[in-house]
Design a protein around this motif. Structure first.
Motif, PDB file in Angstrom:
ATOM      1  N   PRO A  94       0.821  -1.212   0.000  1.00  0.00           N
ATOM      2  CA  PRO A  94       0.000   0.000   0.000  1.00  0.00           C
ATOM      3  C   PRO A  94       0.853   1.258   0.000  1.00  0.00           C
ATOM      4  O   PRO A  94       2.078   1.209   0.125  1.00  0.00           O
ATOM      5  CB  PRO A  94      -0.781  -0.126   1.313  1.00  0.00           C
ATOM      6  CG  PRO A  94       0.133  -0.890   2.204  1.00  0.00           C
ATOM      7  CD  PRO A  94       0.843  -1.873   1.302  1.00  0.00           C
ATOM      8  N   LYS A 133      -0.630   6.356   3.326  1.00  0.00           N
ATOM      9  CA  LYS A 133      -1.883   6.579   4.052  1.00  0.00           C
ATOM     10  C   LYS A 133      -2.452   5.258   4.567  1.00  0.00           C
ATOM     11  O   LYS A 133      -2.793   5.131   5.742  1.00  0.00           O
ATOM     12  CB  LYS A 133      -2.900   7.279   3.160  1.00  0.00           C
ATOM     13  CG  LYS A 133      -4.278   7.458   3.806  1.00  0.00           C
ATOM     14  CD  LYS A 133      -5.241   8.119   2.859  1.00  0.00           C
ATOM     15  CE  LYS A 133      -6.637   8.195   3.465  1.00  0.00           C
ATOM     16  NZ  LYS A 133      -7.253   6.850   3.645  1.00  0.00           N
ATOM     17  N   HIS A 134      -2.547   4.261   3.684  1.00  0.00           N
ATOM     18  CA  HIS A 134      -3.101   2.984   4.107  1.00  0.00           C
ATOM     19  C   HIS A 134      -2.138   2.240   5.032  1.00  0.00           C
ATOM     20  O   HIS A 134      -2.567   1.516   5.933  1.00  0.00           O
ATOM     21  CB  HIS A 134      -3.442   2.128   2.886  1.00  0.00           C
ATOM     22  CG  HIS A 134      -4.667   2.594   2.175  1.00  0.00           C
ATOM     23  ND1 HIS A 134      -5.153   1.992   1.034  1.00  0.00           N
ATOM     24  CD2 HIS A 134      -5.523   3.614   2.443  1.00  0.00           C
ATOM     25  CE1 HIS A 134      -6.242   2.621   0.631  1.00  0.00           C
ATOM     26  NE2 HIS A 134      -6.492   3.609   1.472  1.00  0.00           N
ATOM     27  N   ASP A 145      -0.997  -5.779   1.867  1.00  0.00           N
ATOM     28  CA  ASP A 145      -1.875  -4.849   1.168  1.00  0.00           C
ATOM     29  C   ASP A 145      -3.056  -4.424   2.036  1.00  0.00           C
ATOM     30  O   ASP A 145      -3.101  -4.688   3.228  1.00  0.00           O
ATOM     31  CB  ASP A 145      -2.358  -5.452  -0.161  1.00  0.00           C
ATOM     32  CG  ASP A 145      -3.121  -6.757   0.059  1.00  0.00           C
ATOM     33  OD1 ASP A 145      -3.508  -7.027   1.214  1.00  0.00           O
ATOM     34  OD2 ASP A 145      -3.323  -7.483  -0.922  1.00  0.00           O
ATOM     35  N   ASP A 146      -4.030  -3.748   1.417  1.00  0.00           N
ATOM     36  CA  ASP A 146      -5.121  -3.147   2.168  1.00  0.00           C
ATOM     37  C   ASP A 146      -6.007  -4.175   2.855  1.00  0.00           C
ATOM     38  O   ASP A 146      -6.821  -3.825   3.695  1.00  0.00           O
ATOM     39  CB  ASP A 146      -6.004  -2.308   1.231  1.00  0.00           C
ATOM     40  CG  ASP A 146      -5.242  -1.130   0.656  1.00  0.00           C
ATOM     41  OD1 ASP A 146      -4.156  -0.839   1.187  1.00  0.00           O
ATOM     42  OD2 ASP A 146      -5.723  -0.526  -0.305  1.00  0.00           O
ATOM     43  N   GLU A 178      -2.729   3.536   8.444  1.00  0.00           N
ATOM     44  CA  GLU A 178      -3.929   2.945   9.033  1.00  0.00           C
ATOM     45  C   GLU A 178      -3.654   1.514   9.495  1.00  0.00           C
ATOM     46  O   GLU A 178      -4.155   1.071  10.538  1.00  0.00           O
ATOM     47  CB  GLU A 178      -5.072   2.980   8.021  1.00  0.00           C
ATOM     48  CG  GLU A 178      -5.560   4.397   7.749  1.00  0.00           C
ATOM     49  CD  GLU A 178      -6.624   4.459   6.674  1.00  0.00           C
ATOM     50  OE1 GLU A 178      -6.577   3.631   5.749  1.00  0.00           O
ATOM     51  OE2 GLU A 178      -7.495   5.340   6.755  1.00  0.00           O
ATOM     52  N   ASN A 179      -2.847   0.767   8.736  1.00  0.00           N
ATOM     53  CA  ASN A 179      -2.474  -0.579   9.172  1.00  0.00           C
ATOM     54  C   ASN A 179      -1.741  -0.542  10.511  1.00  0.00           C
ATOM     55  O   ASN A 179      -1.986  -1.358  11.407  1.00  0.00           O
ATOM     56  CB  ASN A 179      -1.580  -1.243   8.131  1.00  0.00           C
ATOM     57  CG  ASN A 179      -2.346  -1.758   6.929  1.00  0.00           C
ATOM     58  OD1 ASN A 179      -3.558  -1.912   6.985  1.00  0.00           O
ATOM     59  ND2 ASN A 179      -1.654  -2.012   5.846  1.00  0.00           N
ATOM     60  N   TYR A 221      -9.151   2.775  15.212  1.00  0.00           N
ATOM     61  CA  TYR A 221      -8.003   3.676  15.140  1.00  0.00           C
ATOM     62  C   TYR A 221      -8.069   4.850  16.104  1.00  0.00           C
ATOM     63  O   TYR A 221      -8.341   5.988  15.752  1.00  0.00           O
ATOM     64  CB  TYR A 221      -7.847   4.218  13.714  1.00  0.00           C
ATOM     65  CG  TYR A 221      -7.876   3.166  12.646  1.00  0.00           C
ATOM     66  CD1 TYR A 221      -7.171   1.981  12.809  1.00  0.00           C
ATOM     67  CD2 TYR A 221      -8.600   3.352  11.484  1.00  0.00           C
ATOM     68  CE1 TYR A 221      -7.199   1.006  11.837  1.00  0.00           C
ATOM     69  CE2 TYR A 221      -8.623   2.380  10.498  1.00  0.00           C
ATOM     70  CZ  TYR A 221      -7.917   1.209  10.689  1.00  0.00           C
ATOM     71  OH  TYR A 221      -7.946   0.254   9.723  1.00  0.00           O
ATOM     72  N   MET A 253      -6.045  -4.012   6.704  1.00  0.00           N
ATOM     73  CA  MET A 253      -6.898  -3.021   7.318  1.00  0.00           C
ATOM     74  C   MET A 253      -8.353  -3.467   7.294  1.00  0.00           C
ATOM     75  O   MET A 253      -9.073  -3.364   8.282  1.00  0.00           O
ATOM     76  CB  MET A 253      -6.734  -1.710   6.550  1.00  0.00           C
ATOM     77  CG  MET A 253      -7.574  -0.560   7.039  1.00  0.00           C
ATOM     78  SD  MET A 253      -7.173   0.934   6.125  1.00  0.00           S
ATOM     79  CE  MET A 253      -7.503   0.439   4.432  1.00  0.00           C
ATOM     80  N   ASP A 254      -8.802  -3.987   6.161  1.00  0.00           N
ATOM     81  CA  ASP A 254     -10.190  -4.409   6.020  1.00  0.00           C
ATOM     82  C   ASP A 254     -10.543  -5.494   7.031  1.00  0.00           C
ATOM     83  O   ASP A 254     -11.604  -5.461   7.653  1.00  0.00           O
ATOM     84  CB  ASP A 254     -10.449  -4.926   4.607  1.00  0.00           C
ATOM     85  CG  ASP A 254     -10.344  -3.831   3.563  1.00  0.00           C
ATOM     86  OD1 ASP A 254     -10.445  -2.654   3.954  1.00  0.00           O
ATOM     87  OD2 ASP A 254     -10.146  -4.143   2.386  1.00  0.00           O
TER      88      ASP A 254
END
Length: 334
Positions: free
Chosen positions: A18, A21-22, A149-150, A25-26, A165, A153-154
């Motif tokens: 990612p 930004k992502h 990858d994203d 978040e992770n 968060y 987070m999902d």
């Protein structure tokens, strides 16, 4: 540890990583999960994807290059581990059913304590290992999140049932120093507005209808008009409000019409930011510095969404009538 640190040509056979930004978040998710489950978060080296960097280069870096992790730990009174080599070989004892070949980071995890690892792209293991209840019951005492990858987070959100968060990171001292230099060139805190104009790769994305029209200078000026009125065409240049325009539009003259009412600064007009492009070749570091700069602006304008980072500024706007995606009956005139 075969990947080099810094910008490098990505391996086309590896998962795409990612952007910053992502990734942020992770890492926020990692901290929140670790604290909810009584674990120590381990910040291993991160890999940032090639799609958003100069020359198509991926970047491998220790997270403390971007974030003030020591200050974060002191602020929240928590322990953070930033050297994954201290993690002990008892990982197999604590989690014997986690196979060693599903994670490229696995070979680095050797030491005295065990680690919980998020394997990239393996849904069945996410379902098992992202459960907070499972974490609390597990003998594993250290939480490690790989820079996949994203999907990380999902599944973090899915497993916890809410947006965890609650912890945010300040940028590192070098990032803040570069931001201070850029601020001086822009007239100082609160004396300018930031405008992020995403064109290029998004213009033909069906999720963002009419984006070409919404990112043209006439529409940018109309969006800004109430929050930051333009100067009269007869006013001296020094009386015009300053805009720092961040964009992937390759033609710098594209924004020339904005100069009628505003002093427009682009990347090339700010030496501290230009150096990050020309010398470091690290667009993620540039993104971090620009993010820090814009938190000290008077206001902020995003392209397709309302960025919560800038909610405390005098104004926080977006160029499109829809939030991220939507439908438009008719595009405005260009």
């Amino acid at each position: 540890d075969s990947l080099p640190y810094g910008p490098h040509r990505p391996d086309p056979h590896k998962v795409e990583y990612p952007g910053l930004k992502h990734m942020t978040e992770n890492l926020q998710c990692l901290v929140d999960e670790a604290l909810h489950s009584g674990r120590v978060p381990v910040f291993a080296p991160i890999c940032l994807g090639h799609r958003h960097n100069f020359d198509g280069l991926a970047v491998r870096v220790r997270p403390e290059a971007y974030y003030d992790l020591a200050g974060f730990a002191d602020k929240h009174g928590i322990r953070i581990v930033t050297d994954s080599r201290i993690i002990a070989s008892s990982i197999h004892h604590a989690a014997p059913d986690l196979p060693a070949d599903i994670n490229p980071m696995w070979r680095h995890l050797r030491g005295e304590d065990a680690a919980r690892v998020f394997p990239p792209n393996l849904i069945e293991y996410f379902e098992k290992y992202t459960s907070i209840d499972n974490l609390k019951a597990s003998p594993v005492k250290v939480a490690v999140k790989t820079s996949g990858d994203d999907i990380l987070m999902d599944h973090c959100l899915k497993a916890t049932g809410n947006r965890l968060y609650t912890h945010t990171f300040d940028f590192s001292a070098p990032i803040r120093a570069a931001a201070d230099a850029a601020l001086a060139a822009l007239g100082g805190p609160a004396n300018f507005a930031c405008v992020h104009v995403r064109r290029g790769d998004k213009l033909h994305d069906a999720r963002h209808p009419c984006l070409d029209a919404f990112t043209r200078p006439n529409h940018i000026a109309a969006t800004l008009a109430k929050a930051s009125p333009p100067a009269s065409s007869t006013d001296a240049e020094s009386r015009k409000p300053t805009l720092y325009v961040m964009s992937n539009e390759p033609d710098a003259s594209f924004f020339a019409p904005l100069r009628e009412g505003y002093r427009v600064a682009l990347l090339d007009d700010v030496p501290a930011l230009r150096a990050l492009r020309d010398d470091a070749r690290d667009n993620y570091k540039l993104f971090a510095v620009e993010s820090e700069v814009c938190t000290r602006a008077r206001g902020y304008v995003e392209t397709t969404w309302t960025n919560p980072r800038y909610a405390s500024l005098d104004f926080n706007l977006r160029l499109t009538p829809y939030e991220f995606t939507g439908h438009v009956k008719e595009c405005p005139p260009t």
